[in-house]
Write an enzyme that holds these catalytic residues in place. Structure first.
Site, PDB file in Angstrom:
ATOM      1  CB  VAL A 186      26.148  13.877  53.737  1.00  0.00           C
ATOM      2  CG1 VAL A 186      25.008  13.525  54.587  1.00  0.00           C
ATOM      3  CG2 VAL A 186      25.306  12.784  52.495  1.00  0.00           C
ATOM      4  CD  GLU A 200      29.191  29.246  40.645  1.00  0.00           C
ATOM      5  OE1 GLU A 200      28.270  28.807  41.344  1.00  0.00           O
ATOM      6  OE2 GLU A 200      31.222  28.610  41.093  1.00  0.00           O
ATOM      7  CE  LYS A 259      23.632  24.275  44.483  1.00  0.00           C
ATOM      8  NZ  LYS A 259      24.618  23.531  43.872  1.00  0.00           N
ATOM      9  CB  SER A 300      23.476  27.936  44.371  1.00  0.00           C
ATOM     10  OG  SER A 300      24.446  28.645  44.140  1.00  0.00           O
ATOM     11  CB  ALA A 353      30.735  18.894  56.385  1.00  0.00           C
ATOM     12  CG  HIS A 364      23.204  27.761  40.158  1.00  0.00           C
ATOM     13  ND1 HIS A 364      24.488  27.527  40.497  1.00  0.00           N
ATOM     14  CD2 HIS A 364      23.098  29.391  40.621  1.00  0.00           C
ATOM     15  CE1 HIS A 364      24.844  28.333  41.386  1.00  0.00           C
ATOM     16  NE2 HIS A 364      24.204  29.647  41.263  1.00  0.00           N
ATOM     17  CG  ASN A 365      26.829  24.493  40.456  1.00  0.00           C
ATOM     18  OD1 ASN A 365      26.290  25.049  40.600  1.00  0.00           O
ATOM     19  ND2 ASN A 365      27.796  24.158  41.058  1.00  0.00           N
TER      20      ASN A 365
HETATM   21  P1  NDP Z   1      31.236  17.524  52.398  1.00  0.00           P
HETATM   22  O1  NDP Z   1      31.032  17.491  51.434  1.00  0.00           O
HETATM   23  O2  NDP Z   1      32.603  17.310  52.862  1.00  0.00           O
HETATM   24  O3  NDP Z   1      30.908  15.563  53.263  1.00  0.00           O
HETATM   25  C1  NDP Z   1      30.995  15.663  54.622  1.00  0.00           C
HETATM   26  C2  NDP Z   1      29.774  15.010  55.318  1.00  0.00           C
HETATM   27  O4  NDP Z   1      29.390  13.994  54.992  1.00  0.00           O
HETATM   28  C3  NDP Z   1      30.062  14.856  56.680  1.00  0.00           C
HETATM   29  O5  NDP Z   1      28.911  15.330  57.546  1.00  0.00           O
HETATM   30  C4  NDP Z   1      30.516  13.071  56.972  1.00  0.00           C
HETATM   31  O6  NDP Z   1      29.254  12.778  57.863  1.00  0.00           O
HETATM   32  C5  NDP Z   1      29.161  12.992  55.547  1.00  0.00           C
HETATM   33  N1  NDP Z   1      28.998  11.198  55.457  1.00  0.00           N
HETATM   34  C6  NDP Z   1      30.029  11.156  54.079  1.00  0.00           C
HETATM   35  N2  NDP Z   1      30.073  10.097  54.272  1.00  0.00           N
HETATM   36  C7  NDP Z   1      28.654   9.516  54.674  1.00  0.00           C
HETATM   37  C8  NDP Z   1      28.558   8.515  54.952  1.00  0.00           C
HETATM   38  N3  NDP Z   1      28.529   6.810  54.205  1.00  0.00           N
HETATM   39  N4  NDP Z   1      27.157   8.293  55.548  1.00  0.00           N
HETATM   40  C9  NDP Z   1      27.509   8.998  56.599  1.00  0.00           C
HETATM   41  N5  NDP Z   1      27.311   9.861  56.308  1.00  0.00           N
HETATM   42  C10 NDP Z   1      28.284  10.250  55.156  1.00  0.00           C
HETATM   43  O7  NDP Z   1      30.175  17.899  53.322  1.00  0.00           O
HETATM   44  P2  NDP Z   1      29.757  19.901  52.856  1.00  0.00           P
HETATM   45  O8  NDP Z   1      29.238  20.122  53.951  1.00  0.00           O
HETATM   46  O9  NDP Z   1      31.180  20.595  52.115  1.00  0.00           O
HETATM   47  O10 NDP Z   1      28.870  19.556  51.978  1.00  0.00           O
HETATM   48  C11 NDP Z   1      27.537  18.610  51.478  1.00  0.00           C
HETATM   49  C12 NDP Z   1      26.622  18.707  50.613  1.00  0.00           C
HETATM   50  O11 NDP Z   1      26.902  20.011  49.956  1.00  0.00           O
HETATM   51  C13 NDP Z   1      27.650  18.075  49.416  1.00  0.00           C
HETATM   52  O12 NDP Z   1      26.645  16.896  48.996  1.00  0.00           O
HETATM   53  C14 NDP Z   1      28.390  19.390  48.746  1.00  0.00           C
HETATM   54  O13 NDP Z   1      28.157  18.598  47.394  1.00  0.00           O
HETATM   55  C15 NDP Z   1      26.948  19.901  48.718  1.00  0.00           C
HETATM   56  N6  NDP Z   1      27.318  21.769  48.558  1.00  0.00           N
HETATM   57  C16 NDP Z   1      28.644  21.670  49.562  1.00  0.00           C
HETATM   58  C17 NDP Z   1      28.634  23.600  48.998  1.00  0.00           C
HETATM   59  C18 NDP Z   1      29.970  24.113  49.691  1.00  0.00           C
HETATM   60  O14 NDP Z   1      30.481  25.348  49.208  1.00  0.00           O
HETATM   61  N7  NDP Z   1      30.539  23.266  50.659  1.00  0.00           N
HETATM   62  C19 NDP Z   1      27.857  24.236  48.487  1.00  0.00           C
HETATM   63  C20 NDP Z   1      26.857  23.378  47.980  1.00  0.00           C
HETATM   64  C21 NDP Z   1      26.402  22.315  48.478  1.00  0.00           C
HETATM   65  P3  NDP Z   1      30.974  12.112  58.821  1.00  0.00           P
HETATM   66  O15 NDP Z   1      31.337  13.801  59.464  1.00  0.00           O
HETATM   67  O16 NDP Z   1      30.609  11.095  59.934  1.00  0.00           O
HETATM   68  O17 NDP Z   1      32.218  11.578  58.041  1.00  0.00           O
END
Ligand code: NDP
Length: 479
Positions: free
Chosen positions: A74, A189, A182, A128, A11, A185-186
């Site tokens: 994820v 924030e 972390k 972060s 993602a 940190h949040n």
């Molecule tokens: P999301 O939190 O929206 O998660 C989506 C991803 O997780 C997709 O790749 C999805 O795969 C995968 N996924 C979900 N469930 C499963 C599962 N059961 N098995 C395998 N894969 C799974 O993505 P983000 O990129 O926003 O965030 C990723 C991580 O980073 C999270 O933990 C988030 O808290 C952290 N984070 C995010 C920040 C941000 O600004 N967004 C900042 C700092 C940390 P699929 O495509 O197959 O559904």
């Protein structure tokens, strides 16, 4: 095996982190996502990255050189557990699984323990900086074993943000230490954002300045000791005009703040550790309050101050608000570092506080000039009892506290909520006080529950026979 590092979860965060890794000299990056379409999209859009795509976990493991190193990005929670289980099935002892998601540190402690039994290293790493940071250089807070840090250190150093020549990453401590830091940190924030919100609100309501004019105030503040990413983006937000209505964007956004839970974790953990993080707590509660439209509607006719509020000297008022913001910010960080110290003691982590402030200087949302002062304070005294009492901060609080009091008093009289400003000031005065009404509370506790008390003038534990002749007895019973 052609890749030296892998990313699971493509993602926004994982894709950007994978691109960041691929852009660094010497890295070849294997990529995997549960649903292959995201993998295809990423490799299609970024042929320059030379990604090694895998459609199942076996192929992913086979594409990695040993020790295999994979960063999971994820959805935190069940998704992370599912991926860890799959990876441990295809990885071997000595390999390294890194969870870069926003995991709760107690989950990380649990996962580290379970994965360690297989001989595989598990590292919880706080990352972060949002999507922009993931792509161009985040601040990274890894925990995990010393062994895994040997392999992981150079890789993470290569992708981290750079602040004053130093990569914003350090081995925070074992198991959940990285995710703990972390989390705090949040929390900081949240406090920082709330304080900025209160400053904006007071200036908006107390002067006739428009959002664009207040943007200039923040831009000016950003040239001094308040210089920080959050102050900088606040100026940009306040300048933004809505395309449809031509109104300031901030005036057309619904005033209900969301939250993803890391601020609440910080406060819950602080409660468990017995650490007052009142600035962070008020920031979390302020978001909750904002998101209660029915209660806000029910309260909207409750009376406020009878006299209209006017500010005689807007420039002096703005200067006071600036000082209140700075003082409250010092308290928020001091409270946050108290929580880090308490967490380190509770979980047995050797956390270098000065290094934490240093790695927050780049990449992350709370990056600020002021963090150098925190690093210096811990360089002078690594076991500082109270950050706010370190010489630089003590001087700053001494210089700003009168203005801080004026702002809190003014806000109260004008009926403008300033929960973070005022709770930070109450905390400051609470710590400063010679005597606290805690003595009375101890007496009350002794009265209704025989909880006993200690005396200022002699050793021992005492109880007054409240329901008897009210004489005092020395007690051996400590409830
Ligand atoms: P999301 O939190 O929206 O998660 C989506 C991803 O997780 C997709 O790749 C999805 O795969 C995968 N996924 C979900 N469930 C499963 C599962 N059961 N098995 C395998 N894969 C799974 O993505 P983000 O990129 O926003 O965030 C990723 C991580 O980073 C999270 O933990 C988030 O808290 C952290 N984070 C995010 C920040 C941000 O600004 N967004 C900042 C700092 C940390 P699929 O495509 O197959 O559904």
């Amino acid at each position: 095996a052609t890749a030296n590092i892998g990313v699971v979860g493509l993602a926004v965060m994982g894709s950007n982190l994978a691109r960041n890794l691929a852009s660094r000299e010497g890295n070849t990056v294997a990529v995997f996502n549960r649903h292959y379409d995201k993998t295809e999209t990423l490799i299609g859009e970024h042929p320059e990255a030379g990604f090694v795509p895998a459609s199942d976990y076996e192929a992913f493991a086979a594409s990695l050189s040993k020790p295999r190193t994979a960063i999971i990005m994820v959805k935190a929670g069940a998704g992370t557990d599912a991926v860890i289980t799959s990876l441990t099935e295809v990885f071997e002892p000595g390999d390294i699984i890194v969870d870069g998601g926003n995991a709760l540190f107690t989950d990380t402690i649990r996962r580290e323990k379970a994965v360690r039994e297989t001989g595989i290293n598990f590292v919880g790493a706080g990352i972060s900086g949002g999507e922009e940071g993931a792509l161009n250089g985040p601040s990274i807070m890894p925990g995990g074993s010393d062994e895994s840090w040997v392999t992981l250190g150079p890789i993470l150093r290569s992708i981290a943000a750079i602040a004053e020549g130093e990569p914003c990453v350090t081995h925070v401590g074992h198991d959940g230490a990285g995710h703990f830091v972390k989390m705090v940190h949040n929390g900081i924030e949240y406090a920082d954002m709330q304080l900025i919100g209160e400053a904006y609100d007071l200036i908006r309501r107390g002067t006739d300045k428009s959002p664009a004019e207040i943007a200039d105030v923040f831009a000016d503040w950003n040239t001094g000791e308040l210089e920080s990413y959050l102050i900088e983006i606040t100026a940009e937000v306040l300048r933004q005009v809505d395309a449809d209505t031509r109104k300031p964007l901030v005036d057309v956004i619904l005033d209900q703040a969301g939250a993803k839970g890391t601020g609440a974790w910080t406060v819950q953990t602080a409660l468990d550790l017995g650490i007052p993080v009142s600035g962070i707590a008020e920031a979390v509660f302020a978001r909750s309050l904002s998101s209660k439209p029915a209660q806000r509607a029910a309260a909207s006719d409750l009376p406020g101050p009878s006299e209209a509020w006017t500010v005689d000297d807007p420039d002096a008022f703005i200067s006071d608000v600036r000082d209140a913001l700075y003082a409250s910010k010092i308290i928020a960080y001091s409270q946050g570092f108290d929580e880090i110290v308490a967490g380190a003691a509770q979980y047995g982590w050797d956390i270098k506080k000065g290094d934490i402030a240093a790695i927050w200087r780049g990449g992350c949302i709370i990056r600020a000039r002021f963090l150098n002062r925190i690093t210096e304070a811990y360089a002078d005294d690594a076991d500082l009892t109270l950050l706010a009492a370190a010489p630089y901060f003590a001087e700053a609080l001494g210089r700003t506290q009168e203005a801080w009091r004026r702002v809190v008093a003014t806000a109260a009289q004008a009926g403008i909520p300033s929960p973070a400003f005022s709770s930070s000031l109450a905390y400051y005065d609470g710590l400063r006080a010679d005597r606290l009404p805690a003595a009375l509370i101890q007496a009350q506790r002794d009265f209704f529950g025989a909880h006993t008390y200690k005396r200022v003038d002699k050793e021992g534990t005492f109880h007054t026979l409240w329901s008897g002749d009210r004489s005092e007895i020395e007690s051996v019973d400590t409830h």
